[in-house]
Design an enzyme around this catalytic site. Structure first.
Site, PDB file in Angstrom:
ATOM      1  N   GLU A 159       3.200   4.667 -19.505  1.00  0.00           N
ATOM      2  CA  GLU A 159       2.628   5.818 -20.562  1.00  0.00           C
ATOM      3  C   GLU A 159       3.475   7.144 -19.608  1.00  0.00           C
ATOM      4  OE1 GLU A 159       1.388   6.064 -23.314  1.00  0.00           O
ATOM      5  OE2 GLU A 159       0.088   3.964 -23.360  1.00  0.00           O
TER       6      GLU A 159
ATOM      7  N   LYS B 219      -4.300  -8.270 -18.883  1.00  0.00           N
ATOM      8  CA  LYS B 219      -4.251  -8.372 -20.368  1.00  0.00           C
ATOM      9  C   LYS B 219      -3.750 -10.036 -20.700  1.00  0.00           C
ATOM     10  CE  LYS B 219      -3.904  -5.108 -22.268  1.00  0.00           C
ATOM     11  NZ  LYS B 219      -4.819  -4.299 -23.244  1.00  0.00           N
TER      12      LYS B 219
ATOM     13  N   GLY C  10       0.895  -1.095  -0.065  1.00  0.00           N
ATOM     14  CA  GLY C  10       0.099   0.067   0.250  1.00  0.00           C
ATOM     15  C   GLY C  10       0.773   1.185  -0.137  1.00  0.00           C
TER      16      GLY C  10
ATOM     17  N   GLU D 156       4.689 -10.985  -6.549  1.00  0.00           N
ATOM     18  CA  GLU D 156       3.780 -11.080  -7.389  1.00  0.00           C
ATOM     19  C   GLU D 156       3.702 -10.439  -8.895  1.00  0.00           C
ATOM     20  OE1 GLU D 156       2.700  -7.216  -5.122  1.00  0.00           O
ATOM     21  OE2 GLU D 156       3.615  -8.958  -4.926  1.00  0.00           O
TER      22      GLU D 156
ATOM     23  N   ASP E 161      -8.995  -5.829 -25.762  1.00  0.00           N
ATOM     24  CA  ASP E 161      -9.946  -5.629 -24.589  1.00  0.00           C
ATOM     25  C   ASP E 161     -11.364  -5.602 -25.077  1.00  0.00           C
ATOM     26  OD1 ASP E 161      -7.734  -5.959 -23.104  1.00  0.00           O
ATOM     27  OD2 ASP E 161      -7.599  -3.767 -22.815  1.00  0.00           O
ATOM     28  N   SER E 162     -11.564  -4.495 -25.809  1.00  0.00           N
ATOM     29  CA  SER E 162     -12.871  -4.170 -26.208  1.00  0.00           C
ATOM     30  C   SER E 162     -13.434  -5.294 -27.289  1.00  0.00           C
ATOM     31  CB  SER E 162     -13.008  -2.729 -26.789  1.00  0.00           C
ATOM     32  OG  SER E 162     -11.830  -2.727 -27.721  1.00  0.00           O
ATOM     33  N   THR E 163     -12.372  -5.894 -28.104  1.00  0.00           N
ATOM     34  CA  THR E 163     -12.872  -6.942 -28.922  1.00  0.00           C
ATOM     35  C   THR E 163     -13.274  -8.076 -28.254  1.00  0.00           C
ATOM     36  OG1 THR E 163     -11.124  -6.076 -30.713  1.00  0.00           O
ATOM     37  CG2 THR E 163     -11.858  -8.148 -30.924  1.00  0.00           C
TER      38      THR E 163
ATOM     39  N   HIS F  76       7.921  -7.267  -4.020  1.00  0.00           N
ATOM     40  CA  HIS F  76       6.655  -7.913  -4.631  1.00  0.00           C
ATOM     41  C   HIS F  76       6.822  -8.950  -5.264  1.00  0.00           C
ATOM     42  CE1 HIS F  76       4.105  -4.265  -3.359  1.00  0.00           C
ATOM     43  NE2 HIS F  76       5.485  -3.855  -3.521  1.00  0.00           N
TER      44      HIS F  76
ATOM     45  N   CYS G 168       5.425  -6.154   1.401  1.00  0.00           N
ATOM     46  CA  CYS G 168       5.873  -4.663   1.464  1.00  0.00           C
ATOM     47  C   CYS G 168       4.918  -4.095   2.743  1.00  0.00           C
ATOM     48  CB  CYS G 168       5.290  -4.111   0.204  1.00  0.00           C
ATOM     49  SG  CYS G 168       5.886  -2.351   0.070  1.00  0.00           S
ATOM     50  N   TYR G 169       3.949  -3.355   2.513  1.00  0.00           N
ATOM     51  CA  TYR G 169       3.075  -2.759   3.676  1.00  0.00           C
ATOM     52  C   TYR G 169       2.576  -3.624   4.719  1.00  0.00           C
ATOM     53  CZ  TYR G 169      -0.211   0.024   6.148  1.00  0.00           C
ATOM     54  OH  TYR G 169      -0.999   0.673   7.103  1.00  0.00           O
TER      55      TYR G 169
END
Length: 624
Positions: free
Chosen positions: A622, A387, A56, A172, A228-230, A170, A83-84
């Site tokens: 991004e 994804k 967190g 994961e 995703d949208s497909t 982490h 972690c936290y």
């Protein structure tokens, strides 16, 4: 075993950016899991066979630290703190947690110091793991022993008798080399659980959610052409709904070169009948309400969060216009979206986490979208998936390979790959940060602080920090090593790039930018650069070597007035929450990278081309 078909694990949530990655890893290993509140009741805790306390963005010492149920550590269930979660366990049992001058962000080498640690069974003594923390365990509680270290700091501890284990890193994430094995050790060797849960369970849950949410109502589905949208569209068809499903693709003027044409052909080949709406001016002239104040129009703003909010809310306003055009009822029509779990986590949506910090607002989780959700007019059948799971599901559903493996392209498109600014970003600490950065220079590689900000994620929280640049000798392993070292000591930097060129830049900072706002000219310049780099990657058959390759425009002109610069951001990842760069000479041939640079530089309005050296974290995929 609890009274369910499977063993179940509770993932206790203090605001974890990676909570769903824990969930995904546990599910992939065949164990059912559920993210629950850190302060859940004992009755809720009793429904689970083991607990994982996630990371967190808070400190366990904060006055506003997330409330928790201390019985997590007293009910006799196996516990893994990450972690936290590790720090909370240490604090609860009387150990010490302190904020030190050194923080760790990104891939770090850890050393296992206890050979018989059950958590590290079957893994090497030295291994790479993802760290992202400022606080550190400085004193172990009674009954606990040190299992692993990182540069002299605590990396993992355990109390084997109590079946309590903790990692500062982490496990994961993709960036932790043996993390999946370590979580497997916790589930099966330490907690004694058995596997029996599959992706097919999630597939059926997605279909059930579509049917239960939509009922006999009509559906409007925005289709970007990404996986995703497909896949959402294919699931809507598989659900065999009573109402009509209308698929719409929107060209908002911020698409890649020929993107809409490619999408229309590919989706029709996949059997999806598509309406294409082209209306760039609708988006450029759009504004929205942000916390009670009306924003500027998109063409006037430079703020990245404001841009995301404007574009996201413009989609919802366009939804209302399309509903009217199609003769549908605005009060009953359901909006279907290909929202994934990472989108919700980074937007701090309550659907994903009750405590997470906003990293960036995704276009599919703006206030207007949340309002539609509250009215029961949104269906998001992929919101429990990541994804790689969506791609696996797409292959099961028979989606075309070229759609399943297309590089992700954000809904706001080039709108968030164009960094905008009216002036240089230089706070009072600019020169001090440049001086600290310069300590990482070598005789052949120089450092330069750039006057723009980019978004990052450090310690499960958002950072808006300076962009740092390296130049000089093109020694990629050394460049990567320096880039990984910088955020540990230069806390004002969250992203590092390499500047291509024959000579090193001697200045420790530059201060000139080209004022930039969203415009047709700026998007066209970026579109040409993006198309040039993408064509080179495709030409050499290297699309699958990287999961994503955003091409970014940023307004630093390096003394060449009126010009902008271009960044190449490669990302290797399966989970799309963490990742590392495609290192030239390793994951991508150096000559291919040089070919990209040369093709981009054919546009004489480009000042410099740079290569992003930053893992995620500390940098997001991004730049905005």
């Amino acid at each position: 075993m609890s009274a369910t078909a499977h063993h179940r694990v509770a993932i206790l949530d203090p605001g974890a950016q990676y909570g769903k990655l824990i969930d995904k890893t546990v599910r992939r290993l065949g164990v059912e899991s559920q993210i629950v509140d850190l302060a859940c009741t004992n009755d809720e805790l009793s429904q689970y066979d083991a607990y994982i306390v996630a990371g967190g963005g808070a400190s366990v010492h904060d006055d506003d630290a997330p409330p928790y149920n201390p019985d997590i550590f007293k009910l006799g269930r196996p516990v893994l703190g990450i972690c936290y979660g590790l720090q909370l366990m240490v604090k609860e049992f009387g150990g010490g947690v302190e904020k030190l001058d050194t923080r760790e962000d990104g891939p770090i080498e850890i050393e296992v110091v206890r050979a018989d640690s059950a958590l590290f069974s079957g893994t090497p003594t030295k291994q790479i793991a993802l760290m992202t923390h400022g606080d550190t365990v400085t004193k172990l509680p009674d009954g606990f022993v040190l299992d692993a270290t990182s540069g002299g700091l605590t990396a993992a501890i355990s109390n084997a008798d109590a079946k309590m284990y903790g990692t500062q890193f982490h496990p994961e994430t993709d960036l932790s080399e043996y993390g999946s094995k370590e979580i497997s050790n916790f589930l099966f060797e330490i907690a004694g659980l058995t596997a029996g849960y599959t992706l097919e369970d999630r597939h059926q849950s997605a279909l059930a959610e579509i049917r239960d949410t939509v009922g006999d109502r009509d559906v409007l589905l925005f289709v970007s052409g990404g996986v995703d949208s497909t896949i959402t569209a294919l699931l809507m068809a598989e659900a065999k709904l009573k109402g009509a499903v209308h698929a719409v693709h929107v060209d908002h003027g911020m698409m890649r070169h020929n993107e809409s044409e490619v999408v229309e052909i590919a989706l029709k080949d996949a059997g999806i009948d598509l309406d294409v709406v082209r209306d760039p001016d609708f988006f450029m002239d759009a504004s929205t309400d942000i916390r009670g104040n009306m924003s500027k129009t998109l063409r006037e703003t430079t703020d990245p969060e404001e841009k995301r909010a404007i574009i996201g809310d413009a989609f919802i306003k366009l939804r209302n216009r399309e509903i009217d055009r199609l003769g549908l009822c605005p009060d009953t029509t359901v909006l279907a979206m290909g929202t994934l779990r990472p989108d919700l986590i980074e937007s701090a949506s309550e659907l994903a986490s009750g405590n997470a910090k906003v990293i960036k607002t995704h276009h599919n989780d703006t206030p207007l979208v949340r309002e539609l959700r509250a009215r029961g007019q949104v269906v998001e059948p992929l919101k429990e998936l990541h994804k790689d799971e969506v791609r696996e599901l797409g292959m099961r559903l028979g989606a075309p390979d070229e759609l399943v493996w297309r590089h992700p392209f954000p809904g706001p498109g080039l709108g968030i790959r164009l960094l905008c600014a009216d002036g240089a970003f230089m706070k009072d600490d600019f020169e001090n940060v440049a001086a600290e950065l310069a300590k990482h220079a070598t005789s052949t590689i120089k450092t330069t602080l750039l006057p723009v900000r980019t978004v990052g994620v450090q310690g499960d929280d958002r950072t808006l920090s300076y962009l740092a640049a390296l130049s000089g000798e093109e020694d990629w392993p050394t460049l990567q090593r320096i880039a990984r070292a910088i955020p540990k000591s230069v806390h004002g930097v969250n992203r590092i790039v390499y500047i291509f060129g024959d000579a090193a830049i001697e200045e420790t900072s530059v201060k000139d930018i080209t004022p930039t706002r969203p415009s047709v000219e700026a998007f066209d310049q970026l579109r040409v650069a993006d198309d040039a780099a993408t064509k080179v990657l495709s030409k050499h058959g290297l699309n699958k070597n990287v999961a994503q390759m955003p091409i970014v425009s940023f307004p630093v002109n390096f003394g060449q007035q009126g010009k902008r610069s271009i960044g190449i951001r490669t990302m290797i990842t399966n989970d799309f929450m963490t990742g590392d760069i495609a290192l030239p000479g390793k994951e991508l041939p150096v000559d291919v990278v040089h070919e990209m640079v040369n093709e981009i530089k054919k546009d004489e309005s480009i000042a410099k081309v740079v290569y992003d050296l930053t893992s995620k974290p500390p940098g997001t995929t991004e730049w905005e």
